[in-house]
Design a protein around this motif. Sequence first.
Motif, short mmCIF file in Angstrom:
data_model
loop_
_atom_site.label_atom_id
_atom_site.label_comp_id
_atom_site.label_asym_id
_atom_site.label_seq_id
_atom_site.Cartn_x
_atom_site.Cartn_y
_atom_site.Cartn_z
N GLU A 333 4.77 1.81 8.36
CA GLU A 333 5.45 2.54 8.25
C GLU A 333 6.85 2.46 8.04
N GLY A 362 -4.31 6.12 5.75
CA GLY A 362 -4.81 6.78 5.12
C GLY A 362 -4.35 7.30 3.52
N ASN A 363 -4.84 8.06 2.91
CA ASN A 363 -4.11 8.71 1.33
C ASN A 363 -2.95 9.08 1.63
N GLU A 364 -2.95 9.65 2.73
CA GLU A 364 -1.28 10.58 2.89
C GLU A 364 -0.17 9.69 3.73
N GLU A 365 -0.15 8.91 4.43
CA GLU A 365 0.10 7.49 4.75
C GLU A 365 0.80 6.56 3.47
N LYS A 367 0.94 6.89 0.47
CA LYS A 367 1.11 8.38 -0.10
C LYS A 367 2.67 8.27 0.10
N ILE A 368 3.45 8.39 0.97
CA ILE A 368 4.70 8.47 1.03
C ILE A 368 5.05 6.90 1.61
N GLU A 371 6.25 6.40 -2.30
CA GLU A 371 7.07 7.16 -3.18
C GLU A 371 8.68 6.31 -2.67
#
Length: 388
Positions: A333, A362-365, A367-368, A371
């Motif tokens: 995280e 997952g892809n969204e986590e 991706k964050i 970044e």
Amino acid sequence: MYSSPLSIYVLWHPNFSDGVFFANKIYQNFNRDTDYVLSRNLNIPVFYRNKANKNNEILSINFQESDKNAIVLLIDDNMFNDAIWEEYVSNILPNLDDNNRIYPIVLSSVSNYFLEENNFSRFQSINLMKTNNLDKQWEILKSRLLHDITRMMLDLQSVNDVVNTNTTITPRPPVKLFLSHAKADGEELAISFKNYIENNLKANTFFDTNDIADGYDFSDEINRNIDKNTAMIVFLTDAYSTREWCQIEVSTAKRKKCPIVVVHHIQKQERRSFPYLGNVPTIKWNGSFNDIIDLAIIQVLVNLFAQKFLEKHIALYDLEKKYHCHILSNPPELFNYLDILKLRQENTDKPVLVLYPDPPLGNEELKILNEVNNDINFVTPSHSFQYL
């Protein structure tokens, strides 16, 4: 050669109809829950031993394939009356030591005779005959296995081994529970929880109302009492997230990679939730202290197994030749970047590889996380490490 940090073997006679129930429950709780394949699991290998081949031979246990082995022996009338099983079990006994333990489960009135005939007198059995309800029997068995297998992973003597020495020594508990609560509306529940543990279980609690002596620095005591083998239990009440010391306790636990379990007890509302209290298991307060205790011990066991499991993968694929490896026992995280970026700044010669247990994010986590710094690689054992 790779060896698992721990393996669990479940042994039962093929004619014991409830054997499959217990075996599947052990697999579901200690390996993975097939109904929730994307949830976080213990991932401890679980093997079944319940059938003989055409030569009346039962598949043997290779004790060398794992660093530690836990053998759950389900004893019923069928096993008692079967000479093949008696011989099979007797051949296991010479292999037992601190790293290879057996847990005899009493499921019938003849179980004790089986134990006596096979020289099991030095092993404390787990008696499930107090109730005929399968679900209640499983709850008893699950709690006992969680407790003792965690002791095994911590290299502590089995509680039963200590009891059988007939000494007055109190076994050291495998888990210390740090109770985090807001005095305004969570103290009564926390005290009730602490009293329940002291009256019913062999586990320590760290409780700020009486365990921090006068004159000691509060923050120093929190730091001293929180480590990876401590489970923090957060009693999340309406006032909790507004209390600075509660925030300090949670932040300290996360920095020290301490397992956290949140007991949800919001009565009306939170004006603002504490942002760093996510990414952890949450259980709704339902009046059962045992459910909270089991969940807390599971989180400690997850951390212990995952740490050793990932260390072995680093060594197996020689990852430290190419990377600075950082192990997380929880899914990564944003909070973890406090340590990850520090590691990156101090070691610029190789890229940083962050390893965490399956399943992958997952892809969204991801991706964050990417970044923040796209040079950090986040991987799980399901990735093809040999191609990194």
